[in-house]
Motif scaffolding. Structure first.
Motif, short mmCIF file in Angstrom:
data_model
loop_
_atom_site.label_atom_id
_atom_site.label_comp_id
_atom_site.label_asym_id
_atom_site.label_seq_id
_atom_site.Cartn_x
_atom_site.Cartn_y
_atom_site.Cartn_z
N ASP A 12 53.39 58.85 22.11
CA ASP A 12 52.73 58.96 23.40
C ASP A 12 51.28 58.50 23.36
O ASP A 12 50.67 58.27 24.39
N ILE A 13 50.71 58.40 22.15
CA ILE A 13 49.30 58.04 22.06
C ILE A 13 49.12 56.56 22.34
O ILE A 13 48.21 56.14 23.04
N ASN A 14 50.00 55.72 21.81
CA ASN A 14 49.87 54.27 21.97
C ASN A 14 50.61 53.80 23.22
O ASN A 14 51.79 54.09 23.39
N PRO A 15 49.94 53.03 24.10
CA PRO A 15 50.60 52.56 25.31
C PRO A 15 51.66 51.54 24.99
O PRO A 15 51.57 50.81 24.01
N SER A 16 52.64 51.45 25.84
CA SER A 16 53.72 50.48 25.66
C SER A 16 53.19 49.07 25.92
O SER A 16 52.44 48.85 26.87
N PRO A 17 53.54 48.09 25.07
CA PRO A 17 53.09 46.72 25.30
C PRO A 17 53.68 46.12 26.58
O PRO A 17 53.24 45.07 27.03
N LEU A 18 54.69 46.76 27.16
CA LEU A 18 55.27 46.27 28.39
C LEU A 18 54.51 46.74 29.63
O LEU A 18 54.77 46.27 30.72
N ILE A 19 53.59 47.66 29.46
CA ILE A 19 52.83 48.17 30.61
C ILE A 19 51.66 47.23 30.88
O ILE A 19 50.79 47.06 30.03
N PRO A 20 51.60 46.58 32.04
CA PRO A 20 50.50 45.66 32.35
C PRO A 20 49.15 46.37 32.29
O PRO A 20 49.01 47.52 32.70
N GLY A 21 48.17 45.67 31.75
CA GLY A 21 46.82 46.21 31.72
C GLY A 21 46.49 47.03 30.50
O GLY A 21 45.39 47.58 30.39
N THR A 22 47.42 47.12 29.54
CA THR A 22 47.17 47.92 28.33
C THR A 22 46.91 47.04 27.11
O THR A 22 46.67 47.57 26.03
N GLN A 23 46.95 45.72 27.27
CA GLN A 23 46.80 44.83 26.12
C GLN A 23 45.34 44.36 25.97
O GLN A 23 44.49 44.61 26.80
N THR A 24 45.11 43.65 24.87
CA THR A 24 43.78 43.15 24.53
C THR A 24 43.77 41.63 24.66
O THR A 24 44.69 40.95 24.19
N ILE A 25 42.71 41.09 25.28
CA ILE A 25 42.62 39.65 25.58
C ILE A 25 41.41 39.05 24.86
O ILE A 25 40.32 39.61 24.89
N PHE A 26 41.63 37.89 24.24
CA PHE A 26 40.56 37.09 23.64
C PHE A 26 40.32 35.88 24.54
O PHE A 26 41.25 35.14 24.85
N VAL A 27 39.08 35.70 24.97
CA VAL A 27 38.73 34.59 25.88
C VAL A 27 37.84 33.60 25.13
O VAL A 27 36.79 33.97 24.59
N LYS A 28 38.25 32.35 25.08
CA LYS A 28 37.47 31.28 24.45
C LYS A 28 37.15 30.21 25.49
O LYS A 28 38.05 29.75 26.21
N THR A 29 35.88 29.82 25.56
CA THR A 29 35.45 28.86 26.58
C THR A 29 34.89 27.60 25.94
O THR A 29 34.03 27.68 25.05
N PHE A 30 35.36 26.45 26.38
CA PHE A 30 34.80 25.17 25.99
C PHE A 30 34.08 24.56 27.19
O PHE A 30 34.46 24.79 28.34
N ASP A 35 36.16 39.98 21.10
CA ASP A 35 35.65 38.74 20.52
C ASP A 35 36.43 38.35 19.26
O ASP A 35 36.17 37.32 18.67
N SER A 36 37.37 39.20 18.88
CA SER A 36 38.15 38.95 17.67
C SER A 36 39.53 38.42 18.04
O SER A 36 40.36 39.16 18.58
N PRO A 37 39.82 37.15 17.76
CA PRO A 37 41.16 36.61 18.11
C PRO A 37 42.28 37.32 17.38
O PRO A 37 43.40 37.43 17.90
N GLU A 38 42.01 37.82 16.17
CA GLU A 38 43.07 38.48 15.40
C GLU A 38 43.53 39.77 16.08
O GLU A 38 44.70 40.15 15.99
N GLU A 39 42.61 40.47 16.76
CA GLU A 39 42.94 41.75 17.38
C GLU A 39 43.65 41.60 18.73
O GLU A 39 44.20 42.55 19.26
N ALA A 40 43.60 40.39 19.30
CA ALA A 40 44.08 40.20 20.67
C ALA A 40 45.60 40.03 20.73
O ALA A 40 46.23 39.48 19.82
N ASP A 41 46.17 40.48 21.85
CA ASP A 41 47.59 40.24 22.14
C ASP A 41 47.79 38.89 22.79
O ASP A 41 48.87 38.29 22.68
N LEU A 42 46.76 38.41 23.50
CA LEU A 42 46.86 37.13 24.23
C LEU A 42 45.54 36.40 24.14
O LEU A 42 44.47 37.01 24.21
#
Length: 595
Positions: A39-57, A82-89
């Motif tokens: 119950d502590i970790n959110p389900s990866p299927l629930i929108p808005g619970t993941q981590t995003i890495f944004v890279k801009t060129f 800021d860490s791509p390794e930690e991101a889901d997307l």
């Protein structure tokens, strides 16, 4: 120093998603069985619970688009990292101006696939080259669809391939935003341009000119000022063309924006890149705007070549004489005016004589900023089909022009001068703070992070090729107090690092001449602070030392408020009463003991 920029888009408010039937989706893979989670970790299927890495060129307009997309994702609950390794997307915002930036995008896509990350590609590359092989099987979102980034990310995380590229009306300016620098707002004033340069791929992605209304831009400016922004950059593919599609022009917009800027100069306006053709009509009006105390005396005007023959082949729609008129007029009418420009070396058909004209032009004006680029043929452009100059010759010309440019010393006259600077960022070395003069000259200073978002008077101690070194001689009093305490939050204001975010706070700020020894804030104090400030900064704070706190405490004793004085007097009276009481009770207690 490219300011090839763009816009943002209207759509549903944060958290409200449009029907997914409007998306073009393909099932990219079958959903994999996932292990049960507690119950502590959110389900990866629930929108808005993941981590995003944004890279801009690319340009500052792309940066603004990424800030808007980050803001919407954050508002919906996604965590940004800021860490791509930690991101889901990974959300990759791309640039199509030159081949190297697109190659960097392709490398990052390859890494993302190898790491089995979900990918969303945004920006000019998918918009201008939607059939690119590297984009196969990957979700893409166009430059005018960024207001729907939450939908695209959500479906991609579910395993769907989403393509959202259709054009529509201009995106809204009031979308949620997460700024890379909280003191700098990149404000797009229009999208696209009226030109048809033979080498430009950006036009394929950004399209024809589309301007925001004056009213919407004024409203956005008011909003960001209320949020504590200290610099506003106007962003555009061609600032000078603003408003021609809606019956207004650039001077009308600039005067409307200036009228909203705080009178104390706490927020500065920077005008973006403009090509020569359209600004020629408004030179004197633009010069008047650039002389305003709240507008940087700086303009980015690309010339691209010193040869009319090459400019004709580029279809730039102006001559070298037109460019000279722009530069000469602004330098004559605007004190300390700084001009930046761009050069493309080795454009198809450029002869040795053409190149010599370019070198002569750069030597004559000795621009402080010149972005020198080798010609890169972009697929689908007319220039890509022209006869090319050999790559060896292109590189040779680029190196020669770079050597000429780097020989200039554009800031040598500034040494010893007193300048007012607006401080907005930490330098890459992690030691200095960065401020800019009225002419947008970069000034590096040794000062605590608490001065971010404030202004200061500095004496230019030394000059370099790219920036100058300044010594602070006058700073806001409140900033001094926070510097000594290493406390980034001012009691007079709810916003950190700045007491100029509200008029009522600004009126309370006094300036202190740190060149004097009054109140103990003279050269000795500044010198004693330097070892502390020269350490590398950790995000929003600098290391504290006991000596720093002790000095601050000694100084603050001389600046108590009336409430502090009342409290001190109350404590003193209480102590005195206790002493009197003890003086009476103690003899009686001693007498009783001996009896």
């Amino acid at each position: 120093m490219e300011d090839i920029e763009d816009v943002i888009s209207s759509g549903p408010p944060p958290g409200l998603r449009l029907p997914l039937t409007s998306l073009s989706m393909k099932s990219r893979r079958k959903p994999k069985a996932r292990p049960l989670q507690d119950d502590i970790n959110p389900s990866p299927l629930i929108p808005g619970t993941q981590t995003i890495f944004v890279k801009t060129f690319g340009c500052s307009h792309n940066q603004s688009d990424s800030e808007y997309m980050s803001g919407q994702l954050s508002a919906f609950g996604y965590a940004l990292t800021d860490s791509p390794e930690e991101a889901d997307l990974w959300l990759i915002n791309t640039c199509t101006v030159k081949a190297p930036s697109q190659s960097a995008m392709e490398t990052l896509i390859s890494k993302g696939k190898s790491a089995k990350k979900s990918l969303v590609i945004a920006g000019c590359v998918p918009q201008g080259s939607r059939d690119l092989k590297e984009l196969e099987g990957i979700s893409i979102i166009g430059v005018q669809q960024i207001d729907r980034v939450v939908e695209v990310v959500e479906e991609t995380l579910k395993g769907h391939e989403v393509q959202l590229l259709s054009r529509k009306t201009l995106p809204s300016l009031d979308l949620p935003k997460v700024r890379k620098n909280k003191y700098v707002e990149i404000l797009p004033i229009n999208v696209g341009c009226l030109g048809a340069c033979t080498y430009c791929k950006t036009k394929h992605a950004r399209g024809h000119l589309g301007s925001y209304t004056v009213g919407s831009l004024v409203e956005r400016l008011r909003a960001v000022i209320s949020e504590g922004v200290k610099e506003i950059w106007l962003s555009s593919e061609d600032t000078g063309a603003y408003g021609r599609d809606i019956g207004v022009n650039l001077p009308i917009l600039l005067n409307a924006l200036i009228a909203e800027l705080p009178a104390d100069g706490s927020t500065m306006l920077r005008i973006g890149m403009t090509n020569p053709p359209f600004i020629l009509e408004h030179l004197e009006e633009i010069a008047k705007v650039l002389r305003h105390p709240c507008v940087y005396a700086f303009l980015h005007v690309p010339v691209q070549s010193g040869s009319n023959a090459v400019l004709g082949a580029m279809n730039r729609e102006y001559t070298v004489s037109d460019f000279r008129t722009v530069v000469d007029t602004l330098i004559r009418l605007v004190p300390d005016m700084q001009i930046a420009t761009d050069i493309i070396c080795g454009f198809p058909g450029e002869t040795n004589d053409d190149f010599r004209r370019t070198v002569a032009l750069i030597k004559e004006y000795q621009f402080p900023h010149v972005h020198i680029s080798q010609f890169y043929p972009r697929p689908g452009t007319r220039a890509a089909r022209m006869k090319k100059v050999s790559s060896i010759e292109v590189k040779k010309r680029s190196r020669e022009l770079t050597s000429v440019f780097e020989s200039f010393n554009p800031y040598k006259e500034m040494e010893g001068r007193i300048e007012r600077i607006c401080i907005t960022e930490i330098a890459p070395d992690g030691v200095h703070l960065v401020g800019h003069t009225k002419g947008y000259v970069q000034v590096l200073i040794i000062a605590p992070d608490s001065m971010l978002g404030t202004s200061a008077d500095v004496k230019i101690a030394s000059v370099g090729r790219w920036s100058v070194i300044g010594e602070v001689i006058r700073i806001p009093k409140q900033a001094e107090i926070r510097a000594a305490l290493d406390d980034p939050v001012s009691n007079a204001c709810e916003k950190p690092y700045s007491c100029m975010c509200k008029p009522e706070c600004s009126s309370k700020i006094s300036t202190v001449d740190v060149s004097s020894t009054e109140n103990g804030w003279g050269p000795t104090f500044i010198a004693s602070m330097k070892p502390l400030l020269l350490r590398r900064r950790r995000k929003d704070s600098i290391p504290r030392s006991k000596d720093t706190i002790d000095r601050a405490e000694r100084w603050i004793r001389f600046d108590f408020s009336w409430l502090d004085r009342m409290l001190v007097c109350g404590i003193a009276v209480s102590l005195l009463a206790i002493a009197v009481l003890l003086s009476r009770l103690l003899p009686e207690a001693v007498a009783v003991k001996y009896v």
